[in-house]
Scaffold this motif. Structure first.
Motif, PDB file in Angstrom:
ATOM      1  N   TRP A 155      -2.258   4.175  -4.435  1.00 21.18           N
ATOM      2  CA  TRP A 155      -1.049   4.063  -5.236  1.00 21.18           C
ATOM      3  C   TRP A 155      -0.097   5.138  -5.133  1.00 21.18           C
ATOM      4  CZ3 TRP A 155      -5.464   3.655  -9.756  1.00 21.18           C
ATOM      5  CH2 TRP A 155      -6.058   3.036  -9.862  1.00 21.18           C
ATOM      6  N   ARG A 156       1.227   5.342  -5.299  1.00 21.21           N
ATOM      7  CA  ARG A 156       2.105   6.252  -4.477  1.00 21.21           C
ATOM      8  C   ARG A 156       2.089   8.228  -5.538  1.00 21.21           C
ATOM      9  NH1 ARG A 156       7.885   6.408  -2.103  1.00 21.21           N
ATOM     10  NH2 ARG A 156       7.700   8.913  -1.330  1.00 21.21           N
ATOM     11  N   THR A 157       2.296   7.106  -7.014  1.00 19.72           N
ATOM     12  CA  THR A 157       2.256   8.205  -8.277  1.00 19.72           C
ATOM     13  C   THR A 157       1.627   7.359  -9.699  1.00 19.72           C
ATOM     14  OG1 THR A 157       4.629   7.052  -8.806  1.00 19.72           O
ATOM     15  CG2 THR A 157       5.013   9.058  -7.237  1.00 19.72           C
ATOM     16  N   GLN A 203       0.542  -1.550  -0.054  1.00 14.97           N
ATOM     17  CA  GLN A 203       0.056   0.383   0.092  1.00 14.97           C
ATOM     18  C   GLN A 203       1.356   1.173   0.048  1.00 14.97           C
ATOM     19  OE1 GLN A 203      -2.926  -0.197   3.527  1.00 14.97           O
ATOM     20  NE2 GLN A 203      -3.839  -2.063   2.082  1.00 14.97           N
ATOM     21  N   GLY A 204       0.459   2.455  -1.280  1.00 17.92           N
ATOM     22  CA  GLY A 204       1.104   3.677  -0.990  1.00 17.92           C
ATOM     23  C   GLY A 204       2.419   3.369  -1.783  1.00 17.92           C
ATOM     24  N   ARG A 205       2.631   2.310  -3.030  1.00 21.20           N
ATOM     25  CA  ARG A 205       4.410   2.247  -3.003  1.00 21.20           C
ATOM     26  C   ARG A 205       4.440   0.999  -4.683  1.00 21.20           C
ATOM     27  NH1 ARG A 205       8.973   3.263  -1.243  1.00 21.20           N
ATOM     28  NH2 ARG A 205       8.964   2.218  -1.130  1.00 21.20           N
ATOM     29  N   ILE A 206       2.680   1.803  -5.086  1.00 22.51           N
ATOM     30  CA  ILE A 206       2.359   1.593  -6.559  1.00 22.51           C
ATOM     31  C   ILE A 206       2.680   2.734  -7.084  1.00 22.51           C
ATOM     32  CG2 ILE A 206       0.561   0.532  -7.725  1.00 22.51           C
ATOM     33  CD1 ILE A 206      -0.734  -0.649  -5.580  1.00 22.51           C
ATOM     34  N   VAL A 247       9.396   2.875  -5.831  1.00 21.19           N
ATOM     35  CA  VAL A 247       7.911   1.721  -5.685  1.00 21.19           C
ATOM     36  C   VAL A 247       8.194   1.129  -5.624  1.00 21.19           C
ATOM     37  CG1 VAL A 247       6.156   3.541  -6.384  1.00 21.19           C
ATOM     38  CG2 VAL A 247       7.835   2.261  -8.227  1.00 21.19           C
ATOM     39  N   ASP A 248       7.585  -0.062  -5.065  1.00 26.48           N
ATOM     40  CA  ASP A 248       8.018  -1.776  -4.930  1.00 26.48           C
ATOM     41  C   ASP A 248       7.508  -2.609  -6.113  1.00 26.48           C
ATOM     42  OD1 ASP A 248       7.701  -1.134  -1.594  1.00 26.48           O
ATOM     43  OD2 ASP A 248       9.676  -1.763  -3.046  1.00 26.48           O
ATOM     44  N   LEU A 249       5.985  -1.651  -6.991  1.00 23.22           N
ATOM     45  CA  LEU A 249       4.376  -1.866  -7.637  1.00 23.22           C
ATOM     46  C   LEU A 249       4.665  -1.183  -8.690  1.00 23.22           C
ATOM     47  CD1 LEU A 249       1.889  -4.653  -7.387  1.00 23.22           C
ATOM     48  CD2 LEU A 249       1.956  -3.110  -9.085  1.00 23.22           C
ATOM     49  N   SER A 250       5.228  -1.402  -9.999  1.00 20.47           N
ATOM     50  CA  SER A 250       4.562  -0.944 -11.243  1.00 20.47           C
ATOM     51  C   SER A 250       3.778  -1.226 -12.540  1.00 20.47           C
ATOM     52  CB  SER A 250       5.811   0.373 -11.305  1.00 20.47           C
ATOM     53  OG  SER A 250       5.731   1.003 -12.457  1.00 20.47           O
ATOM     54  N   GLN A 251       3.177  -0.069 -12.820  1.00 22.49           N
ATOM     55  CA  GLN A 251       2.618  -1.022 -14.123  1.00 22.49           C
ATOM     56  C   GLN A 251       3.695  -0.508 -15.326  1.00 22.49           C
ATOM     57  OE1 GLN A 251      -0.619   1.033 -14.907  1.00 22.49           O
ATOM     58  NE2 GLN A 251      -2.536  -0.450 -15.921  1.00 22.49           N
TER      59      GLN A 251
END
Lengths: 283, 402, 319
Positions: free
Chosen positions: B263-265, B217-220, B279-283
Motif C-alpha cells: 500500500w502506498r498511502t 504492488q505499491g500503487r494502492i 495510485v492505480d487502485l484506491s478504496q
C-alpha cells in the motif's frame, strides 16, 4: 615638470565590492533566493491552476475563469474568508500587545519569584497539541454557556486564537529584547524622560522589528488554524481553513485555488497600500 | 511606576471591550437579520444565541407558526426571514446551495450552513457541549450512537407529510427502526476503484488489495479509516465483523501487516490520488468513483464478491435545538422527490426517496456505481462495535501504522 | 561642615534603604501590570481548559466517546502496556506508543535543523539589506503564508509527484527516463515541514540578527579573522536568542504537526498529533488522548523550564 594625470577613478568590480562589504557571507544570498523560490513555486502553481477549467486540482486541461465566477457567487466561501480575517486581525492585535508587555516584564531583569512560572505559562499554549486545546476549550466554553449563560459569539474564537497566538508573538519580541542594552534608556532617564516617554521614544522603536515579526507570526498562525477553530466555532462561524478542510473527503475543486488567489491579491494590495502610506508619511 | 500597572489594566480592559463589541457585533448581525420581520422574532434571536435550553423552542414554535399563517409582507427581500433561522451542520461539499435557496424561499427561513470533515469531529463537538446547531447529517452507525447517547430529538418523520415518498427498504433500518428520528439524505457503498489500463483481470475481489499482482504492488491507496480497512480484511478472510475472537484477530493482524508493504498511502482524498495517477487502485466511495470515471473512463468500481460496506447519511435534529420547528420542516422538505434529486445531483449519490429518479441527472441513472448490478453482493450496513472490540481494533490499527 | 555630615550620615542610609524598597515595589507592580494581559488571557482561556483535560485523563472512557466520571489510571497504563489478547489480566510492555513518540521527536528535530540551516542564511541576508529592501524582504517572506496551508500543500504535491511538474520537466528535457519518486517519502515530509515552518524560524532570527552591531564584525576583521570565523564566533553567538526562539517555535509545534506530514508522507505512519486526534475521534478514548497530551507536555515543559532559568538570568547587561 609635466603635470601628472589624475589617477584613474577607482571603480570597484563586483568582487572587490563584495570583499569590502562587512556583512557579506558566501552563499547566503543564494540560500535566501532559494528560499524565496521554494516559497513561491507552489503559490505560482496554485494561481495558475485556479484558471484550470476542469474540476480536478491536479490535471490541467484548459484555461477557464469559471472558478472565479463560482467564487463570486459562493457566499459561503466569502463569509468563511471574511470570518477568518476578522478573527485573525483581532487575535493578532490582542496577542501582540499582550506579548510585548509580557516580553518587557520577563526579559532583562534579575530573576524574581515567578519568572520561571510566568515564562512557562506564556509558552504553555505552544506545547499542548492542538486537538487537546480544542476539546478543552470547547468544553470550557460549553460550561460557560450552560452554567453562566455567557456566550460571546465570535469573541469565543477570537479569545481562543489569542491564547495560542501569544507565544508566537512573544518569542520573536523576546529574542529582540534580550541583549538590548539599557544604556540608551538610562541616558534618557538621565535627561529627565519619564519611563513612559523613554519607552515610547526609545525602546519601542528599537523593538519594532521584533514586534512586526511577532505580529506576522501570530497572524499567519491564526489564519491557518484548523483543529481548534473546527471544534470551537459555532453556527455561522465557519472559517476558510474549516471550509477547505471539510472538502477534502468529498473532493477539492479549483474553487479553493481561486478563493486563495483572491485573498492573496487582496493582502498584497493592502500591504502595498500600507507601505506606500508609510513612505509618504516619512517624507 | 503605577503607570505600568494602570497601563496593563487599561490594555486588558480595552482589549476585552473591543472583543465583546466585536463578538456582540456578530450577534447583533444575526439578531438584526432575523428581526427585520414580525413581533416575537426578536426573542427568537436572543434565545438562539444565549443557550440551547428548551425554553427557546417554545418561543420558536410560536414565532414560526405565526409567520407561516400570516402572509409574508416583505416578499421582495429574500433576506427577511420571518420564519426564523436554521443552522445546518453537514459534511463539506455535500449540500446543494440551490436546495438551501429553495428552502429559504419556501419557508422564509434564514439558513446557515457549516461544514465538518468527519462523523467523529461532529460527535466530538456535539458531545463537548452545546453548540447551537439544529440539523446534523450523521452516517448510519453514528445515528445509532447518537440515539443511544440521547443526542437526537425524536421528531417523528414517520408522521410527516412527505414520509410516504421514502423507499420502503429504508424505513426499518437498524439505526432508526421506523424512522422516528432521521430522514434519508444520501446512501452509497464503499469498495474500491481500479484503473483497468493498468490491471486487466477480474476486479471484483479483495485479493487485489491483500495479495496484489505485480503491476498493482505499491500503487494502492487505502482509506485512512480503521473500520474500512479492518472490515475489508475480515471480509477477505471470511471472518465475522465486530470480531473479538483473539485467534481471528491474530490472523487479521498478520494479513494487514503483510499487505501494508503493497500500500502506498492511507488517505481520504481518493479522487485526487486516482486522477493524478499516484495510485492505480484506491478504496473509495461509489459516488467519488463515478466522478473519477467521468474524468478517466478506464476506472472501474469494483463490487468484491466477499462483500462490501453500505452506508447512509441521515438528516437528524439535535436534542434541544434552538429551531426545532424549522428543522422538522427541513426534514420534511428533504423527503420530497424533487428536492431529494437536487441533493443527489450535487453530491452524486443515490438518495432514499422513491420517485426522485425522474428528476435526477441522466448520467446517474445509468451509472454502475449508483445502480448496483444484479451480480453484486448485498451491501452490509454495519452497526457500531462495542467498546471492547473498538479497543482491540485500536490496538491493531496502531500496530499497523506505528 | 563636619556637623552637617554627622547629622546627614545616619539619615542617608535609612532613606537609601527606603528608596530602594520603594523602587523594588514599584518595579514589581510595573511587572505585574505588564504581565497581566498575557497571563490573564492564557490562564483563563488556556489553563483552566487544560485542567479539564487533566481530569479527563484520570477518568474512564465513555462507550461512544466522552468520559465516564469514574476514576481510572487506565489511560496512563495503556500508554506503556498492552493487555494480552488471550488473557486480559496480563500486561505486556508495548513500545508502540513510545515508538510513535520517538518518531515525532526525530521528525520534529530534523525539521528544526533543516529550518535552521536554511533559515539562518536567509534571515541574515534579509537583515543586512538596506532598510527599505529589508521591509520588502520581510513582506515577501511572509506573504505566502497568508494562503491556506492545505491549498499550498496540494500545490506542492502537484510539483513533486511522479507525474508532477518537476518530473514532467526533467523527462521532457530527457534528463531522466523514469520519474524520480519524491512524494510519499520521508523527503516529502521534511520538505513539507520546512515549507510550513520556515517563517517561524526566519522571523525570530531576523529580529535578532537585525540589531547586530556590525562594528563588532569590523573589529573582528581588523583582527585578521576570516569570514567563517567572524560568522562562527561573532555573529552566531550574538544571534543566539533568535536561534533559540526560532528552534522553539519550530520544534514544539512540529511535534504536534500531523496534517502536513500525513498529506505529503502518505499517512502510512502515525505521529503523535494524529494519534491523539484519533483518540478524540474514531478510537473513542478521550482519557487516553488526554493522557498522551499531558505526557507530551511534561517532556517539553522540562526543556522549556531549563531554558527559561538559563537565559532569563544572565541578560542584565549594561552595554
Amino acid at each position: 615638470m609635466a603635470e601628472l594625470a589624475p589617477p584613474p577613478p577607482f571603480i570597484a568590480s563586483r568582487r572587490q565590492r563584495r570583499m569590502l562589504d562587512l556583512t557579506y557571507q558566501p552563499g547566503f544570498r543564494g540560500v535566501a533566493y532559494f528560499c524565496l523560490f521554494m516559497l513561491y513555486a507552489p503559490i505560482v502553481v496554485l494561481v495558475i491552476y485556479s484558471f484550470n477549467a476542469n474540476p480536478s486540482v491536479t490535471i490541467w486541461t484548459e484555461f477557464g475563469t469559471n472558478w472565479y465566477v463560482k467564487v463570486a457567487a459562493n457566499q459561503y466561501i466569502q463569509n468563511a474568508a471574511i470570518t477568518s480575517l476578522k478573527i485573525a486581525v483581532v487575535a493578532t492585535i490582542g496577542a501582540t500587545i499582550a506579548a510585548t508587555a509580557a516580553a518587557l516584564a520577563t526579559t532583562r531583569t534579575l530573576p524574581y519569584r515567578g519568572l520561571g512560572t510566568a515564562y512557562v505559562i506564556i509558552n504553555l499554549p505552544l506545547m499542548v497539541p492542538e486537538i487537546v486545546t480544542a476539546v478543552a476549550t470547547l468544553s470550557f466554553f460549553a460550561m460557560g454557556r450552560t452554567l453562566l449563560g455567557i456566550d460571546l459569539g465570535l469573541a469565543n474564537l477570537m479569545l481562543a486564537h489569542m491564547v495560542f497566538c501569544i507565544p508566537f508573538a512573544y518569542l520573536p519580541i523576546r529574542a529582540r529584547l534580550e541583549d538590548m542594552d539599557r544604556t540608551l534608556e538610562q541616558a534618557a532617564a538621565d535627561l529627565y524622560a519619564s519611563p513612559w516617554h523613554a519607552f515610547r521614544r526609545i525602546t519601542l522603536p528599537l523593538l519594532t522589528p521584533g514586534i512586526v515579526a511577532g505580529a506576522m507570526l501570530a497572524f499567519i498562525t491564526s489564519i491557518d488554524d484548523v483543529t481548534i477553530t473546527t471544534l470551537v466555532a459555532g453556527p455561522g462561524q465557519t472559517t476558510l481553513p474549516i471550509y477547505i478542510f471539510g472538502q477534502i473527503r468529498r473532493g477539492i475543486t479549483p474553487e479553493t485555488n481561486a478563493a486563495s488567489t483572491i485573498m492573496l491579491a487582496v493582502s498584497v494590495l493592502l500591504v502595498s497600500l500600507f507601505f506606500f502610506l508609510a513612505q509618504r508619511r516619512k517624507k | 511606576m503605577r503607570k505600568g500597572l494602570i497601563g496593563g489594566l487599561v490594555g486588558v480592559t480595552v482589549a476585552f471591550a473591543a472583543l465583546t463589541l466585536a463578538g456582540c457585533g456578530e450577534k447583533k448581525e444575526e439578531q438584526s437579520s432575523s428581526s427585520t420581520s414580525t413581533t416575537e422574532s426578536s426573542s427568537t434571536a436572543s434565545s438562539s444565541t444565549t443557550s440551547t435550553t428548551t425554553t427557546g423552542t417554545t418561543t420558536d414554535s410560536g414565532a414560526s407558526s405565526s409567520s407561516t399563517t400570516s402572509t409574508p409582507s416583505t416578499t421582495q427581500q429574500a433576506a427577511a426571514p420571518e420564519g426564523g433561522e436554521l443552522h445546518i451542520y453537514n459534511w463539506g461539499n455535500y449540500t446543494n446551495p440551490e436546495l438551501i435557496k429553495k428552502f429559504e424561499a419556501t419557508y422564509k427561513v434564514k439558513v446557515t450552513l457549516d461544514d465538518y470533515d468527519s462523523n467523529e469531529t461532529m460527535l466530538a463537538k456535539i458531545k463537548g457541549g452545546a453548540t447551537g446547531y439544529d440539523i446534523v447529517v450523521p452516517s448510519d452507525y453514528m445515528v445509532a450512537v447518537m440515539i443511544k447517547e440521547g443526542l437526537l430529538e425524536e421528531t417523528k418523520p414517520n408522521s410527516m407529510e412527505n414520509f410516504k415518498n421514502v423507499d420502503p427498504r429504508w424505513v426499518d433500518v437498524y439505526w432508526d427502526k421506523g424512522r422516528n428520528y432521521t430522514v434519508p439524505w444520501q446512501w452509497g457503498t464503499t469498495a474500491f476503484t481500479v484503473n483497468t489500463d493498468v490491471y486487466k483481470g477480474d476486479v471484483n475481489t479483495y485479493k487485489l488489495i491483500f495479495d496484489p499482482p505485480p503491476e498493482l504492488q505499491g500503487r494502492i491507496n487505502m482509506l485512512d479509516d480503521m473500520n474500512e480497512v479492518i472490515n475489508a480484511g475480515l471480509r477477505y478472510l471470511n471472518l465475522p465483523r465486530c470480531n473479538k475472537n483473539p485467534e481471528d484477530l491474530k490472523k487479521l493482524t498478520d494479513l494487514l501487516m503483510g499487505a501494508k508493504k503493497y500500500w502506498r498511502t492511507f488517505d481520504y482524498a481518493t479522487i485526487q490520488k486516482l486522477t493524478s495517477k499516484d495510485v492505480d487502485l484506491s478504496q473509495q466511495w461509489n459516488g467519488a468513483s463515478m466522478r473519477v470515471r467521468l474524468q478517466m473512463p478506464s476506472m472501474v468500481y469494483a463490487y468484491p464478491k466477499e462483500g462490501l460496506t453500505g452506508w447512509m447519511d441521515n438528516v437528524a435534529v439535535l436534542k434541544g435545538a434552538p429551531n426545532i420547528e424549522n428543522a422538522k420542516k427541513f426534514q420534511n422538505f428533504v423527503m420530497d422527490p424533487e428536492n431529494a434529486a437536487l441533493v443527489s445531483n450535487f453530491a452524486h449519490y443515490a438518495n432514499g426517496i422513491a420517485g426522485s429518479e425522474k428528476f435526477m441527472d441522466k448520467d446517474m441513472a445509468a451509472a454502475p456505481e449508483i445502480v448496483m448490478p444484479a451480480s453484486a453482493p448485498a451491501p452490509e450496513f454495519l452497526p457500531p462495535c462495542d467498546e471492547d472490540t473498538v479497543k482491540l481494533y485500536n490496538a491493531i490499527w496502531t500496530e499497523l501504522k506505528k | 561642615m563636619a556637623s552637617i555630615d554627622a547629622a546627614a550620615a545616619p539619615a542617608t542610609s535609612e532613606t537609601l534603604a527606603r528608596t530602594r524598597e520603594q523602587i523594588r515595589r514599584r518595579d514589581a507592580l510595573k511587572r505585574t501590570g505588564l504581565l497581566t494581559p498575557a497571563l490573564l488571557i492564557i490562564v483563563v482561556f488556556g489553563i483552566f481548559p487544560l485542567f479539564i483535560v487533566l481530569f479527563y485523563s484520570f477518568l474512564e472512557a465513555g462507550a461512544y466517546g466522552g468520559v465516564e466520571w469514574k476514576f481510572s489510571i487506565d489511560a496512563y497504563v495503556t500508554f506503556l502496556f498492552n493487555r494480552d489478547l488471550f488473557d486480559p489480566s496480563i500486561l505486556h510492555f508495548s513500545p508502540s506508543y513510545l515508538q510513535i513518540f520517538a518518531r515525532s521527536f526525530i521528525v520534529a528535530g530534523i525539521a528544526t535543523v533543516i529550518c535552521l540551516l536554511v533559515g539562518f542564511p536567509a534571515a541574515y541576508f534579509m537583515a543586512t539589506r538596506p532598510a527599505k529592501t529589508r521591509n520588502l524582504w520581510l513582506f515577501l517572506v511572509t506573504l505566502p503564508f497568508w494562503t491556506n496551508l492545505l491549498v499550498r500543500s496540494f500545490a506542492m504535491m502537484l510539483i513533486i509527484r511522479d507525474q508532477g511538474l518537476i518530473n514532467g520537466f526533467l523527462m521532457w528535457i530527457g534528463a531522466i527516463q523514469q520519474p524520480i519518486v519524491m512524494l510519499y517519502t520521508p523527503f516529502a515530509v521534511a520538505l513539507g515541514l520546512l515549507y510550513a515552518f520556515l517563517p517561524f524560524m526566519v522571523l525570530p532570527l531576523y529580529a535578532s540578527l537585525e540589531k547586530i552591531d556590525f562594528r563588532l564584525v569590523e573589529a573582528g576583521f581588523d583582527l585578521y579573522a576570516t569570514r567563517g570565523q567572524v560568522l562562527r564566533r561573532i555573529i552566531i553567538p550574538l544571534s543566539r536568542p533568535g536561534i533559540i526562539a526560532g528552534c522553539i517555535l519550530v520544534f514544539i509545534p512540529g511535534l504536534g504537526a500531523y496534517i502536513t506530514p500525513a498529506l505529503l508522507g502518505g499517512g502510512r505512519d502515525l505521529m503523535i498529533g494524529n494519534l491523539i486526534a484519533q483518540q478524540f475521534g474514531g478510537s473513542r478514548n478521550w482519557p487516553f488522548g488526554s493522557a498522551m497530551a499531558l505526557i507530551l507536555m511534561a517532556v517539553v515543559l522540562v526543556f522549556l523550564m531549563i531554558y527559561a532559568s538559563v537565559t532569563g538570568r544572565q541578560k542584565v547587561g549594561h552595554g
